[in-house]
Write an enzyme that holds these catalytic residues in place. Sequence first.
Site, PDB file in Angstrom:
ATOM      1  N   TYR A 147     -12.035  -4.454  -4.074  1.00 43.46           N
ATOM      2  CA  TYR A 147      -9.894  -3.806  -3.924  1.00 43.46           C
ATOM      3  C   TYR A 147      -9.394  -5.318  -4.648  1.00 43.46           C
ATOM      4  O   TYR A 147      -7.867  -5.289  -4.186  1.00 43.46           O
ATOM      5  CB  TYR A 147      -9.676  -3.462  -2.749  1.00 43.46           C
ATOM      6  CG  TYR A 147     -10.008  -1.989  -2.416  1.00 43.46           C
ATOM      7  CD1 TYR A 147     -10.502  -0.954  -3.325  1.00 43.46           C
ATOM      8  CD2 TYR A 147     -11.286  -2.204  -1.331  1.00 43.46           C
ATOM      9  CE1 TYR A 147     -11.560  -0.047  -2.851  1.00 43.46           C
ATOM     10  CE2 TYR A 147     -12.359  -1.587  -1.259  1.00 43.46           C
ATOM     11  CZ  TYR A 147     -11.960  -0.427  -1.840  1.00 43.46           C
ATOM     12  OH  TYR A 147     -12.379   0.759  -1.549  1.00 43.46           O
ATOM     13  N   CYS A 183       8.022 -13.173  -9.438  1.00 43.61           N
ATOM     14  CA  CYS A 183       9.712 -12.809  -8.466  1.00 43.61           C
ATOM     15  C   CYS A 183       9.878 -11.622  -8.099  1.00 43.61           C
ATOM     16  O   CYS A 183      10.314 -11.541  -8.497  1.00 43.61           O
ATOM     17  CB  CYS A 183       9.889 -12.434 -10.280  1.00 43.61           C
ATOM     18  SG  CYS A 183      10.665 -14.685 -11.067  1.00 43.61           S
ATOM     19  N   GLU A 184       9.158 -12.040  -6.827  1.00 42.84           N
ATOM     20  CA  GLU A 184       8.819 -11.200  -5.780  1.00 42.84           C
ATOM     21  C   GLU A 184       8.570 -12.012  -4.569  1.00 42.84           C
ATOM     22  O   GLU A 184       8.081 -12.865  -4.306  1.00 42.84           O
ATOM     23  CB  GLU A 184       8.551 -10.130  -5.749  1.00 42.84           C
ATOM     24  CG  GLU A 184       8.957  -9.427  -7.149  1.00 42.84           C
ATOM     25  CD  GLU A 184       8.176  -7.684  -6.380  1.00 42.84           C
ATOM     26  OE1 GLU A 184       8.231  -6.883  -5.173  1.00 42.84           O
ATOM     27  OE2 GLU A 184       7.982  -7.192  -7.669  1.00 42.84           O
TER      28      GLU A 184
HETATM   29  N1  LLP Z   1     -15.450   7.123  -0.427  1.00 45.09           N
HETATM   30  C1  LLP Z   1     -14.669   6.881  -0.479  1.00 45.09           C
HETATM   31  C2  LLP Z   1     -13.995   8.860  -0.547  1.00 45.09           C
HETATM   32  C3  LLP Z   1     -13.597   6.404  -0.251  1.00 45.09           C
HETATM   33  O1  LLP Z   1     -12.375   7.231  -0.629  1.00 45.09           O
HETATM   34  C4  LLP Z   1     -13.519   5.086  -0.350  1.00 45.09           C
HETATM   35  C5  LLP Z   1     -12.301   4.371  -0.376  1.00 45.09           C
HETATM   36  C6  LLP Z   1     -15.083   4.448  -0.121  1.00 45.09           C
HETATM   37  C7  LLP Z   1     -16.331   5.811  -0.122  1.00 45.09           C
HETATM   38  C8  LLP Z   1     -15.190   3.161   0.460  1.00 45.09           C
HETATM   39  O2  LLP Z   1     -14.764   2.176   1.526  1.00 45.09           O
HETATM   40  P1  LLP Z   1     -15.276   0.990   1.165  1.00 45.09           P
HETATM   41  O3  LLP Z   1     -16.225   1.505   2.089  1.00 45.09           O
HETATM   42  O4  LLP Z   1     -14.498   0.039   0.852  1.00 45.09           O
HETATM   43  O5  LLP Z   1     -14.295   1.047   2.582  1.00 45.09           O
HETATM   44  N2  LLP Z   1      -7.664  -0.538  -1.305  1.00 45.09           N
HETATM   45  C9  LLP Z   1      -7.833  -0.609  -0.068  1.00 45.09           C
HETATM   46  C10 LLP Z   1      -8.801  -0.084   0.529  1.00 45.09           C
HETATM   47  C11 LLP Z   1      -9.053   1.634  -0.160  1.00 45.09           C
HETATM   48  C12 LLP Z   1     -10.104   2.774   0.339  1.00 45.09           C
HETATM   49  C13 LLP Z   1     -10.274   4.012  -0.788  1.00 45.09           C
HETATM   50  N3  LLP Z   1     -11.046   4.576  -0.068  1.00 45.09           N
HETATM   51  C14 LLP Z   1      -7.958  -1.632   0.142  1.00 45.09           C
HETATM   52  O6  LLP Z   1      -8.176  -2.480  -0.874  1.00 45.09           O
HETATM   53  O7  LLP Z   1      -8.130  -2.878   1.266  1.00 45.09           O
END
Ligand code: LLP
Length: 437
Positions: A390, A361-362
Site C-alpha cells: 500500500y 501543501c497541507e
Molecule cells: N483480501 C481482500 C479481499 C482484501 O480486501 C485485502 C485488503 C486483502 C486480501 C489483503 O489484506 P492484507 O493481507 O494486505 O492485510 N490501504 C490499507 C490496507 C487496505 C487493505 C484492503 N484490503 C493500508 O495501507 O493499511
Amino acid sequence: MEYAEWLKNKDLQYKDGILHFANVNTIEMAEEYGTPIYVINEEMIRKMYRDLKQTLDSIYERNSIYFAVKANSSLSVLKILNSEGASFDCTSTGEIHECFKVGIPPEKIFFTGNMFTNEDLKFAVEYKVHINLDCISQLRRLSKIYDDLELEKQAISFRINPEFGAGHHSHTITAGKMIKFGILEDQVIEAYSLAKELGFKRFGTHIHIGSGILNAYDYEKAVEKYLTIITHLTDVINIKLEFIDFGGGLGIPYRPEEDPLDLGIYKDVVVERFKDLVTRGDLGEPCFIIEPGRYLSAESSIILAQINTVKDNGYKKFAGINAGFNTLIRPTMYGSYHHIIPCLENQERDRIKYDVVGPICESGDVIGKERVIPELKEEEYLAILDAGAYGFVMSSLYNSRPRTAEILISNGKTFKIRQEETYEDLYRNQRIPEHLK
Ligand code: LLP
C-alpha cells in the site's frame, strides 16, 4: 527484540556507518537513481512467501496462497511471486490485466471485488477468472451473463461477513453489520441455495476480516463463526466446498517495539481449526486458501528520500524531505507509523526530535511525527521503512508531482523496474477544447 535484530529481519544493516539494504549501499543507490525512490528487495518477498507456505504445508497440504495484488501490483513483484508458485487475488479488472500481462493464467486468479458492475462480471466469465461475489443480486446478474453467453457455469463463492472484524485502523476493518462487505450469516443459505437452483455446481467460501492484524488471536472469533456457518451451510444444503478462503490481514512489525506476527499462533487459531473441522466433518478435502498482501510485500521495500530543508520555527523542528503523502499516504490517511532512519548512522551526533514532513501543501503532510533521530543535515538521505505494501500503489500526482521510480535489488544488483514519471505524464491525457486554445 534487540533493535539491531529487528532491523536485520528487514535486511537492513549499518556497515561502516552507512545503511545497507539487502547488502546494497543506500547512499550509492540514492545518488545513482535520484530520490525519492522505492527500493524493493526481491529476496525478502521470496523469503516471506516461502516461510508462510512452509507453515501451511506443515499442517495441511492442499493449500494456496493468493497474493493480494492491491498491496503491490508492480509487474516485477507479480513475476517474483508467480515464480514462487503463488496465486493472485485481484480487486479490479485492472489488477487482473496486470496479472495477465506477466503471464499469470486465469485459473490462478481470484476476483474479489465489491459492488461489481455487469462489465466486471462479464469480464470474469469471458476470461474464466474465479469470482467471489459480494451479494445475492450479483449472483442473479452473473447467472444471466452465463446464460446469455451460453457458457457452462464455473465455481462460485460468496464473501461471507462473519461480523467479527479486526485491523490497524477503522478504515481497514472489513467485517461487521455496518460494513459494506459480503453477506451476513442469515443470507448464506439463501445465497448458496439460489446458486444451486440457477445451475452452479461447484462452490467455495470466502472471508476477509480486515488488514494489519499483528495479534493472530484477533482472528479467533471470526474463524469460529465462519466455521460454524460453513458447517450449517453444508448440513442444510447438500454441497461440497472446493475451497475455504480465510482472506488476508496478516500484519508486520512497523515499530521497533513490535515483534513479527507469531505464525505459530496463526497456525493454531486459523489453520488447525480449519483442519479440525475438515477431519471431523463430511467436508471432503477443500483447499485452504489465504490472501495476504502486506505480509508478503511490506517489508520488501524502503523509500529513499533526501532531506531538503531542516527548519526550526522556535517551537518545533522540522526535517523536510522530498517524499510526501503523494509518495506514501499511509501516515496521513491512517496515522500509520513507518520507521524512519538516516542513511548515515551518525551515532556521534546529538539526538533531536523532528517532525519529518513532505513537500505537499497541507499540514497533514507528516511522514513521521516527533521522531528522535541523530541530528539531520540538508542534502543527506533518509530511509522510510516497510513501504512495500500500500505504498507505491496508493501514491498520487497531487501537487503535480510525478510519481517516483522503483528499483529492484536482486542478488546485490539493482534494476530500475519502473521509470519515474515526467512532467509530460502530467498532461499527456488532457485535451484543451478549441474555444480555450
Ligand atoms: N483480501 C481482500 C479481499 C482484501 O480486501 C485485502 C485488503 C486483502 C486480501 C489483503 O489484506 P492484507 O493481507 O494486505 O492485510 N490501504 C490499507 C490496507 C487496505 C487493505 C484492503 N484490503 C493500508 O495501507 O493499511
